[in-house]
Structures are given as structure tokens and as C-alpha cells.
Design an enzyme around this catalytic site. Structure first.
Site, mmCIF file in Angstrom:
data_model
loop_
_atom_site.group_PDB
_atom_site.id
_atom_site.type_symbol
_atom_site.label_atom_id
_atom_site.label_comp_id
_atom_site.label_asym_id
_atom_site.label_seq_id
_atom_site.Cartn_x
_atom_site.Cartn_y
_atom_site.Cartn_z
ATOM 1 C CD GLU A 142 -6.058 1.934 2.570
ATOM 2 O OE1 GLU A 142 -5.014 1.230 3.024
ATOM 3 O OE2 GLU A 142 -7.094 1.574 2.192
ATOM 4 C CB CYS B 152 1.229 1.340 0.029
ATOM 5 S SG CYS B 152 -0.090 0.333 -0.381
HETATM 6 P P1 NAD Z 1 1.551 11.637 -2.622
HETATM 7 O O1 NAD Z 1 1.062 11.756 -1.233
HETATM 8 O O2 NAD Z 1 2.389 12.518 -3.294
HETATM 9 O O3 NAD Z 1 0.191 11.822 -3.686
HETATM 10 C C1 NAD Z 1 -1.057 11.080 -3.489
HETATM 11 C C2 NAD Z 1 -2.232 11.976 -3.872
HETATM 12 O O4 NAD Z 1 -2.153 13.092 -3.159
HETATM 13 C C3 NAD Z 1 -1.975 12.565 -5.481
HETATM 14 O O5 NAD Z 1 -3.085 12.493 -6.282
HETATM 15 C C4 NAD Z 1 -1.450 14.010 -5.159
HETATM 16 O O6 NAD Z 1 -1.664 14.664 -6.340
HETATM 17 C C5 NAD Z 1 -2.085 14.357 -4.050
HETATM 18 N N1 NAD Z 1 -1.541 15.539 -3.434
HETATM 19 C C6 NAD Z 1 -0.127 15.680 -3.275
HETATM 20 N N2 NAD Z 1 -0.114 16.962 -2.446
HETATM 21 C C7 NAD Z 1 -1.502 17.121 -2.072
HETATM 22 C C8 NAD Z 1 -1.740 18.293 -1.228
HETATM 23 N N3 NAD Z 1 -1.085 19.033 -0.586
HETATM 24 N N4 NAD Z 1 -2.987 18.200 -0.885
HETATM 25 C C9 NAD Z 1 -3.991 17.384 -1.508
HETATM 26 N N5 NAD Z 1 -3.512 16.370 -2.291
HETATM 27 C C10 NAD Z 1 -2.220 16.295 -2.534
HETATM 28 O O7 NAD Z 1 1.787 10.166 -2.823
HETATM 29 P P2 NAD Z 1 2.559 9.210 -4.003
HETATM 30 O O8 NAD Z 1 3.798 9.555 -4.101
HETATM 31 O O9 NAD Z 1 1.722 9.510 -5.306
HETATM 32 O O10 NAD Z 1 2.120 7.768 -3.756
HETATM 33 C C11 NAD Z 1 3.101 6.883 -3.089
HETATM 34 C C12 NAD Z 1 2.700 6.996 -1.549
HETATM 35 O O11 NAD Z 1 1.383 6.483 -1.511
HETATM 36 C C13 NAD Z 1 3.622 5.963 -0.689
HETATM 37 O O12 NAD Z 1 3.910 6.675 0.569
HETATM 38 C C14 NAD Z 1 2.826 4.776 -0.577
HETATM 39 O O13 NAD Z 1 3.101 3.925 0.564
HETATM 40 C C15 NAD Z 1 1.253 5.294 -0.452
HETATM 41 N N6 NAD Z 1 0.094 4.512 -0.870
HETATM 42 C C16 NAD Z 1 -0.376 4.015 0.281
HETATM 43 C C17 NAD Z 1 -1.386 3.007 0.279
HETATM 44 C C18 NAD Z 1 -2.101 2.423 1.253
HETATM 45 O O14 NAD Z 1 -2.997 1.589 1.016
HETATM 46 N N7 NAD Z 1 -1.992 2.805 2.140
HETATM 47 C C19 NAD Z 1 -1.648 2.953 -1.173
HETATM 48 C C20 NAD Z 1 -0.884 3.117 -2.192
HETATM 49 C C21 NAD Z 1 -0.188 4.114 -2.039
#
Ligand code: NAD
Length: 526
Positions: A272, A310
Site C-alpha cells: 500500500e 495517503c
Molecule cells: P515511509 O516509507 O518513510 O515509512 C513507512 C514505514 O517504513 C516506517 O515504519 C518506516 O520506519 C519504515 N521504513 C523506512 N525505511 C525502511 C527500509 N529501508 N526498510 C524497511 N522499512 C523501512 O513512509 P512515511 O513517510 O512514514 O509515510 C508516508 C507515506 O506512506 C506516504 O507516501 C503515504 O502516501 C504512504 N501511505 C500509504 C497508505 C496506503 O494505504 N496506500 C497509507 C498510509 C500512508
């Protein structure tokens, strides 16, 4: 029913002194790490809790959890089937707790403490979670996992299709819905027989920590899942090191990280990912009262939770018939009603104020661009520098310039920043082409009551979650319909189909019995 759950923060009486320590859960035990990180309030910088800062050399017990999980899961339709019912009972009990005033308030308070948004938004998230848990209480686990049969080629033969677990799974969640996303995904994973290793964003870890404690108080075996708190970087290293032992990772978050996880796990992912969510206002202009409601929905879609959904509305195509209405004045009025006091506008957790203002400046440099409202820092705030603090912002860009600056106008800004443009009938095919070139295909809205118009757009576009009709919105993610993007590795959240597509794979077992006394001829067909 007596649920022995004692909230860690006595927020009614004493408030939060910041000393609460979140812990890891591994192999059924709550554990600590060498180092911890302080998590500060995004509103004022005060410490609100500490979280384990697990380093790679401390992750062996989590890796062992993955290795020890059988590929056929902790249960499946042929083994340990009592767990479908016992897990549903755990969810039922948790829903009962969230149905109490204290339960609802406590988790809404926790959400608001680390992801400050209006109380209604926080409570809404807890209510959706509660409803989801109600949906999967009782006997729903069993029925969720139902398979199918079809007649075979000869008497005695019968193919059976099963929804089968992956076994060792990982569930990685973002900061913006601290209870809804981790709980719905973890519950889906558990119920279908997987053993998840759960990782949430450390900034909001207290919410899931408290929720897992609640699940255990509601009867969950603490060995059923592990909970790791670490940086994104460490989690990335962990995935690389243990890729061979991870059968599937459900990832919710940004597209860049989703791409990394996809390649690390060679496609064993359901994602997602990011959204750049568009809305089209059609040619039909409803009566004034409805116009106001549509405008309110636009304001809500763009600015609720300070645009950190999102599904937030980022790009709006307005039919030129609308230009005779007061839509821009009304949008400005509504945006200006938002205040930090009631958190209808609040801190941005992943962009700084400078980054946001720089981005807005770049967009405003497009020829013909004009600022409709916002575009400046919030006043009288104590939001720490590492976070963002801007007023809800609307920018108008002429249609032809939208086409000339596709990257800039379709950058996902995780903040209350929305671009508006206007179009006319002759542009519709071109507009559809533009929309289809947007990388993200999460949510969309076609605001119209004209069926031909709706069909023309809906039938040629691809967003996984598309709302149509005069009440169409972009923000949702409730439990009453599938929510997710459209692409080959898409995960979903909320419904039976979402759980099954995300957390199970298909297994076919063909029973082929030799019937007593039956003579049969062996035919080699392949
Ligand atoms: P992010 O990708 O930075 O972080 C998400 C999660 O991934 C966090 O727990 C983070 O610690 C972890 N993470 C970061 N780097 C990683 C790596 N290298 N390996 C494994 N895990 C890692 O996202 P964010 O900034 O926290 O959230 C915002 C983003 O999430 C936006 O782009 C938004 O659109 C998206 N989002 C999508 C949905 C959906 O349903 N499609 C829902 C909510 C948020």
C-alpha cells in the site's frame, strides 16, 4: 467480561510525564534494548515516551521467530482450526474494550498525542478499528477462510481450493494512522494463520504497543507475533539479512521504501504505497446547498489530518462551469477556519516548514500560477524545527501548464497543499491520459451526477479506490469497503477480499479416491 488491561498512561488523572517505555515483544516476552530513543511531542518538543532503538546485532531473536514459523502457518484450514475461532474471540474482546468510553478515549488520546490531528479524526480512526474488530469477531475467522470445491473429472475426484497462509510474515506500517493501519493489517495476518513480525514508525509506537498489550489481555497468545522497534534503516538491513526466511511482507508507506522492499524480497510483498490523489468536478453544477457540501468535502479531503493521508486530495480538475460559482472563495474561507488550537491544522511529521515553503515557491513559479490561500508558516506555534508547520494551501495552475509540469504538480506533498486547475469538455481525453500517467493509483473522486460523464472517466482510469457521484471524496480507508491501490503487488485493507488478497495465497488440494470395486482405465492426458 473482565478484561485485565491497565492503560500505561493515566491521562484522566495525571497526564503523561513522558517516562513511558515502549518495549519489543519477542518469543512471548517484552524486552528492552541497549539504546532507546526519545520520542517528542510534535506540538511542543516535550518527551512523550521512549522506544527501543534495536540495532542489527540485537535482532537474532526476531530472525529466529521467522525461522521457527512453519510455511503452513500457525493454523490453516486443515490444521489447528480452533485458532480461527479463538482469534476471533480475542478480536471480539478487544472490540468490547474499545466500545467502552474509557477504551475509545484512551486510544484516541494516544493517537492524538503522537500524530496530532483533530479529536474527531483520532476518534474516527479508533471507531473504524473497533468496527473492523467487531466484523471479525464471533465465527468470522472461519468463514473468512472459506474455500471452494468443484466437480472433478471422474467420480471420486474433487478439487478443493483453500486460502492458505504464507507463514512467516512481516508487517511494516507508517506513522499517519497509528492504530488503524497496524491493527487492521496485523489482525488480518493473524486471523489467516500467519505469524507476523510487526514494525511501526517509532514516532507513534506507543499506540501499537498499548494495543498489543490489550490483545494479550483479551486472550492473544504473546507468542503469536513479534513486535520490533527500530529505525527504517535497521529494518531495511534486517530484511536484507533475513530475506530467505520471510515468506511475505505487507508494507504500507512511501513508494521509495516499497520499491526497496520489493527488490529485497524479490517480489514477496503486498504494498500500500504513496498516493497522488486526484478529483474531477464534472460539468453539472448542483444547487447552492450541494455546492457548499462539495466544497466542504474538498477542504476536508485536502486538509484533514493536515493532508497527511495517503488518500489526501492533491490535484483537482474543475470543469469551467464551476468558475461561475464561489468555489475558490469558499475553499479559502474553510481553510482559514482551521486552527492549531483544535488541531484542524497541525504539525507535519515528514516535511519541514522550509521544505514545504520551498516546494510551494517552485509551484508558484509556474507561469500563470496563483496562490488561492495559505502558502505561509503557521503563526504562534511551538512545533519543533524538524517538523512542518504551514497553513492549508491552495494553488491554482492554468490547465496547459499542468500538462507542461507533470512531475512538479504530481509530487506527493504529505501536507495540506492542493493544486487546482480548470478544464473544458474538449480536454477530457487529454486529461484522462494525464491522469493515467500519474505513477500512483490509489484514490480518486469523480464528482458528478451525470452518468455518462462518470462512466467515461471511470471506465478509462485505474485508481484502486475511486469514489463517484456528487458526494465523492478521496479520503476514506474505512472498514466498509476495500481500500488500496491498483497494481500487480497491491495490498488492500478493510474487507474480506482485502485480507485474503493481502495475507493468503491459494492452495489447491485435489482428492482423487479409488472407489471400491471400480475398474478404471489409466489415461495420460499431459
Ligand atoms: P515511509 O516509507 O518513510 O515509512 C513507512 C514505514 O517504513 C516506517 O515504519 C518506516 O520506519 C519504515 N521504513 C523506512 N525505511 C525502511 C527500509 N529501508 N526498510 C524497511 N522499512 C523501512 O513512509 P512515511 O513517510 O512514514 O509515510 C508516508 C507515506 O506512506 C506516504 O507516501 C503515504 O502516501 C504512504 N501511505 C500509504 C497508505 C496506503 O494505504 N496506500 C497509507 C498510509 C500512508
Amino acid at each position: 467480561m473482565n478484561i485485565e488491561f491497565k492503560p500505561l498512561i493515566d491521562f484522566y488523572e495525571k497526564g503523561n510525564n513522558g517516562n513511558i517505555q515502549v518495549k519489543n515483544l519477542v518469543n512471548g516476552e517484552w524486552t528492552s534494548t541497549r539504546e532507546t530513543s526519545k520520542i517528542i511531542s510534535p506540538l511542543n518538543g516535550n518527551q512523550i515516551f521512549t522506544v527501543p532503538e534495536t540495532h542489527l546485532d540485537e535482532t537474532d531473536p526476531f530472525a529466529q521467530g521467522l525461522k521457527d514459523t512453519p510455511q503452513h502457518g500457525l493454523h490453516n484450514p486443515l490444521r489447528n482450526v480452533h485458532r480461527y475461532k479463538s482469534l476471533s474471540q480475542v478480536f471480539f474482546n478487544a472490540a468490547v474494550y474499545l466500545d467502552t468510553e474509557a477504551g475509545l478515549k484512551y486510544f484516541s488520546f494516544l493517537v492524538q498525542m503522537c500524530m496530532p490531528k483533530s479529536y474527531k479524526q483520532c476518534e474516527g480512526e479508533v471507531i473504524v478499528t473497533r468496527q473492523f474488530l467487531k466484523n471479525y469477531g464471533g465465527d468470522r475467522g472461519r468463514f473468512l477462510a472459506k474455500g471452494f470445491t468443484s466437480p472433478g473429472d471422474h467420480d471420486g475426484q474433487q478439487p478443493h481450493g483453500y486460502r492458505w497462509p504464507f507463514g512467516a510474515t512481516v508487517n511494516i506500517d507508517p506513522f499517519n494512522f497509528p492504530i488503524e493501519i497496524p491493527v487492521l493489517q496485523t489482525a488480518g495476518s493473524l486471523l489467516t494463520g500467519n505469524r507476523p513480525l510487526v514494525k511501526v514508525d517509532s514516532k507513534v509506537a506507543i499506540v501499537m504497543y498499548e494495543f498489543i498489550r490489550l490483545l494479550i489481555a483479551c486472550g492473544l497468545d504473546p507468542h503469536d507475533l513479534d513486535f520490533i522497534n527500530c529505525s527504517g534503516k535497521t529494518m531495511g538491513e534486517f530484511l536484507v539479512k533475513n530475506a530467505d526466511h520471510i515468506e511475505m511482507c505487507q508494507f504500507t508507506g512511501s513508494t521509495g521504501v516499497a520499491d526497496f522492499v520489493t527488490s529485497t524480497l524479490q517480489g514477496r510483498i503486498r504494498r500500500e504505497d504513496a498516493g497522488l490523489d486526484w478529483k474531477i468536478l464534472g460539468p453539472d453544477i448542483p444547487h447552492k446547498g450541494m455546492q457548499k457540501k462539495i466544497t466542504q468535502q474538498c477542504d476536508q479531503d485536502a486538509n484533514a489530518a493536515s493532508g497527511q493521508k495517503c488518500s489526501a486530495q492533491s490535484l483537482v480538475f474543475i470543469h469551467r462551469n464551476w468558475l461561475k460559482t464561489d468555489i475558490f472563495e469558499d475553499l479559502k474561507f474553510l481553510a482559514n477556519q482551521r486552527t492549531l488550537e483544535n488541531l484542524t491544522v497541525g504539525p507535519i511529521l515528514t516535511w519541514t516548514t522550509k521544505q514545504l515553503l520551498d516546494h510551494i515557491e517552485k509551484v508558484l513559479a509556474i507561469p500563470g500560477a496563483r496562490l488561492l490561500f495559505g502558502g505561509k508558516e503557521l503563526e504562534n506555534h511551538s512545533i519543533p524545527k524538524e517538523y512542518g508547520a504551514i497553513r492549508p494551501t491552495g494553488i491554482f495552475i492554468p490547465y496547459n501548464q499542468i500538462l507542461k509540469h507533470p512531475e512538479l504538480v504530481t509530487t506527493e506533498v504529505f501536507a495540506p497543499v492542493c493544486i487546482y486547475t480548470s478544464y473544458q469538455d474538449e480536454y477530457i481525453d487529454e486529461m484522462i491520459e494525464f491522469i493515467n500517467n500519474i505513477e500512483h493509483k490509489l484514490t480518486a473522486a469523480i464528482v458528478s451526477n451525470e452518468q455518462d460523464f462518470i462512466r467515461r472517466i471511470a471506465s478509462q482510469t485505474n485508481n484502486g479506490t475511486t469514489y463517484v457521484g456528487l458526494r465523492a471524496r478521496t479520503t476514506g480507508a474505512p472498514q466498509n469497503h476495500w481500500f488500496g491501490p491498483k497494481h500487480a503487488l497491491a495490498a488492500g485493507i478493510g474487507t474480506d477480499e482485502a485480507i485474503l488478497i493481502t495475507w493468503t495465497c491459494h492452495r489447491e488440494i485435489i482428492s482423487d479416491k479409488a472407489l471400491v470395486d471400480e475398474a478404471y482405465e489409466f489415461v495420460d492426458v499431459t
